[in-house]
Design a protein around this motif. Sequence first.
Motif, PDB file in Angstrom:
ATOM      1  N   CYS A   4      41.791 -33.369  24.334  1.00  0.00           N
ATOM      2  CA  CYS A   4      40.893 -34.428  24.778  1.00  0.00           C
ATOM      3  C   CYS A   4      41.205 -35.736  24.048  1.00  0.00           C
ATOM      4  CB  CYS A   4      39.445 -34.025  24.544  1.00  0.00           C
ATOM      5  SG  CYS A   4      38.264 -35.270  25.118  1.00  0.00           S
ATOM      6  N   GLN A   5      41.417 -36.778  24.821  1.00  0.00           N
ATOM      7  CA  GLN A   5      41.667 -38.118  24.281  1.00  0.00           C
ATOM      8  C   GLN A   5      40.650 -39.122  24.832  1.00  0.00           C
ATOM      9  OE1 GLN A   5      44.259 -38.846  22.020  1.00  0.00           O
ATOM     10  NE2 GLN A   5      44.333 -36.624  21.942  1.00  0.00           N
ATOM     11  N   CYS A   6      39.557 -38.614  25.406  1.00  0.00           N
ATOM     12  CA  CYS A   6      38.578 -39.476  26.077  1.00  0.00           C
ATOM     13  C   CYS A   6      37.919 -40.481  25.138  1.00  0.00           C
ATOM     14  CB  CYS A   6      37.510 -38.627  26.765  1.00  0.00           C
ATOM     15  SG  CYS A   6      38.146 -37.689  28.176  1.00  0.00           S
ATOM     16  N   GLU A   7      37.795 -40.147  23.885  1.00  0.00           N
ATOM     17  CA  GLU A   7      37.192 -41.069  22.919  1.00  0.00           C
ATOM     18  C   GLU A   7      38.109 -42.254  22.612  1.00  0.00           C
ATOM     19  OE1 GLU A   7      34.189 -41.012  21.301  1.00  0.00           O
ATOM     20  OE2 GLU A   7      33.567 -39.284  22.493  1.00  0.00           O
ATOM     21  N   TYR A   8      39.401 -42.068  22.825  1.00  0.00           N
ATOM     22  CA  TYR A   8      40.375 -43.062  22.396  1.00  0.00           C
ATOM     23  C   TYR A   8      40.849 -44.001  23.493  1.00  0.00           C
ATOM     24  CZ  TYR A   8      40.369 -39.638  18.691  1.00  0.00           C
ATOM     25  OH  TYR A   8      39.966 -38.777  17.714  1.00  0.00           O
ATOM     26  N   TYR A   9      40.693 -43.588  24.745  1.00  0.00           N
ATOM     27  CA  TYR A   9      41.160 -44.402  25.861  1.00  0.00           C
ATOM     28  C   TYR A   9      39.996 -44.778  26.757  1.00  0.00           C
ATOM     29  CZ  TYR A   9      45.796 -42.674  24.622  1.00  0.00           C
ATOM     30  OH  TYR A   9      46.949 -42.372  23.959  1.00  0.00           O
ATOM     31  N   ASP A  10      40.076 -45.959  27.345  1.00  0.00           N
ATOM     32  CA  ASP A  10      39.096 -46.315  28.363  1.00  0.00           C
ATOM     33  C   ASP A  10      39.787 -46.647  29.687  1.00  0.00           C
ATOM     34  OD1 ASP A  10      40.161 -48.750  27.659  1.00  0.00           O
ATOM     35  OD2 ASP A  10      38.272 -49.662  27.102  1.00  0.00           O
ATOM     36  N   LYS A  11      41.133 -46.679  29.671  1.00  0.00           N
ATOM     37  CA  LYS A  11      41.890 -46.948  30.885  1.00  0.00           C
ATOM     38  C   LYS A  11      43.273 -46.298  30.782  1.00  0.00           C
ATOM     39  CE  LYS A  11      43.318 -50.751  33.841  1.00  0.00           C
ATOM     40  NZ  LYS A  11      43.293 -52.201  34.052  1.00  0.00           N
ATOM     41  N   LEU A  12      43.694 -45.672  31.862  1.00  0.00           N
ATOM     42  CA  LEU A  12      45.032 -45.088  31.962  1.00  0.00           C
ATOM     43  C   LEU A  12      45.601 -45.448  33.329  1.00  0.00           C
ATOM     44  CD1 LEU A  12      44.198 -41.528  30.583  1.00  0.00           C
ATOM     45  CD2 LEU A  12      45.534 -43.271  29.402  1.00  0.00           C
ATOM     46  N   SER A  13      46.925 -45.600  33.407  1.00  0.00           N
ATOM     47  CA  SER A  13      47.555 -45.995  34.666  1.00  0.00           C
ATOM     48  C   SER A  13      48.695 -45.065  35.041  1.00  0.00           C
ATOM     49  CB  SER A  13      48.130 -47.412  34.557  1.00  0.00           C
ATOM     50  OG  SER A  13      47.119 -48.341  34.308  1.00  0.00           O
ATOM     51  N   TYR A  20      47.136 -36.852  32.609  1.00  0.00           N
ATOM     52  CA  TYR A  20      45.921 -36.579  31.847  1.00  0.00           C
ATOM     53  C   TYR A  20      44.880 -35.905  32.738  1.00  0.00           C
ATOM     54  CZ  TYR A  20      42.173 -37.126  28.475  1.00  0.00           C
ATOM     55  OH  TYR A  20      41.145 -36.884  27.592  1.00  0.00           O
ATOM     56  N   ALA A  21      44.731 -36.388  33.954  1.00  0.00           N
ATOM     57  CA  ALA A  21      43.768 -35.790  34.881  1.00  0.00           C
ATOM     58  C   ALA A  21      44.144 -34.345  35.201  1.00  0.00           C
ATOM     59  CB  ALA A  21      43.690 -36.613  36.161  1.00  0.00           C
ATOM     60  N   LYS A  22      45.408 -34.100  35.487  1.00  0.00           N
ATOM     61  CA  LYS A  22      45.855 -32.741  35.820  1.00  0.00           C
ATOM     62  C   LYS A  22      45.722 -31.784  34.645  1.00  0.00           C
ATOM     63  CE  LYS A  22      49.171 -33.970  39.381  1.00  0.00           C
ATOM     64  NZ  LYS A  22      50.589 -34.076  39.730  1.00  0.00           N
ATOM     65  N   GLY A  23      45.999 -32.280  33.443  1.00  0.00           N
ATOM     66  CA  GLY A  23      46.021 -31.406  32.277  1.00  0.00           C
ATOM     67  C   GLY A  23      44.706 -31.261  31.552  1.00  0.00           C
ATOM     68  N   TYR A  47      33.082 -39.477  31.919  1.00  0.00           N
ATOM     69  CA  TYR A  47      33.493 -39.455  33.313  1.00  0.00           C
ATOM     70  C   TYR A  47      34.630 -40.447  33.484  1.00  0.00           C
ATOM     71  CZ  TYR A  47      29.426 -36.705  34.385  1.00  0.00           C
ATOM     72  OH  TYR A  47      28.509 -35.697  34.421  1.00  0.00           O
ATOM     73  N   TRP A  48      35.489 -40.162  34.441  1.00  0.00           N
ATOM     74  CA  TRP A  48      36.620 -41.024  34.746  1.00  0.00           C
ATOM     75  C   TRP A  48      36.622 -41.281  36.241  1.00  0.00           C
ATOM     76  CZ3 TRP A  48      40.296 -42.941  31.298  1.00  0.00           C
ATOM     77  CH2 TRP A  48      40.194 -42.461  29.990  1.00  0.00           C
ATOM     78  N   LYS A  49      36.923 -42.517  36.602  1.00  0.00           N
ATOM     79  CA  LYS A  49      37.048 -42.883  38.011  1.00  0.00           C
ATOM     80  C   LYS A  49      38.505 -43.243  38.266  1.00  0.00           C
ATOM     81  CE  LYS A  49      35.491 -46.942  39.370  1.00  0.00           C
ATOM     82  NZ  LYS A  49      34.588 -48.017  39.838  1.00  0.00           N
ATOM     83  N   GLU A  50      39.100 -42.566  39.241  1.00  0.00           N
ATOM     84  CA  GLU A  50      40.446 -42.930  39.679  1.00  0.00           C
ATOM     85  C   GLU A  50      40.299 -43.826  40.905  1.00  0.00           C
ATOM     86  OE1 GLU A  50      44.697 -40.939  41.036  1.00  0.00           O
ATOM     87  OE2 GLU A  50      42.900 -39.698  41.053  1.00  0.00           O
ATOM     88  N   SER A  63      47.766 -45.502  40.981  1.00  0.00           N
ATOM     89  CA  SER A  63      46.345 -45.337  40.688  1.00  0.00           C
ATOM     90  C   SER A  63      46.041 -45.742  39.245  1.00  0.00           C
ATOM     91  CB  SER A  63      45.896 -43.898  40.928  1.00  0.00           C
ATOM     92  OG  SER A  63      46.484 -43.024  40.006  1.00  0.00           O
ATOM     93  N   GLU A  64      44.797 -46.099  39.038  1.00  0.00           N
ATOM     94  CA  GLU A  64      44.306 -46.433  37.699  1.00  0.00           C
ATOM     95  C   GLU A  64      43.102 -45.539  37.422  1.00  0.00           C
ATOM     96  OE1 GLU A  64      44.606 -49.944  35.968  1.00  0.00           O
ATOM     97  OE2 GLU A  64      46.427 -50.389  37.081  1.00  0.00           O
TER      98      GLU A  64
END
Length: 114
Positions: A4-13, A20-23, A47-50, A63-64
């Motif tokens: 889990c890296q959710c605490e460290y990132y707020d955006k991925l591209s 990250y979503a698949k894994g 929660y993450w929105k793609e 996608s972002e």
Amino acid sequence: MINCQCEYYDKLSGNEGQNYAKGHLIKVLVDNENWLILYRCPNGNHYWKEYFPRGKQHGGGISEFIRINEQESVSDFQNVFRNTKMENTAEYERLKNIIRKHSFWGKLQRRIGR
């Protein structure tokens, strides 16, 4: 499985977000009309929105992923949630309770004038 890296990132591209979503993330809901996908972190309340900011490109473009809070997940996906039969019953119940909680607090705040 990715840690889990959710605490460290707020955006991925692009590929980074896809991997990250698949894994790590759990797909909760798909809004086909607006090209949005809601994911939840299995380790917490993230929660993450793609989304596809360059949706006019062939195939929707890259996608972002942005991390969103519970309230944003409700406001962005509430109409889709109400009109969709979800296969994952546990995710359905979790999201239904979140919507109820936010709807209740929103009504209460309107009543007391906040």
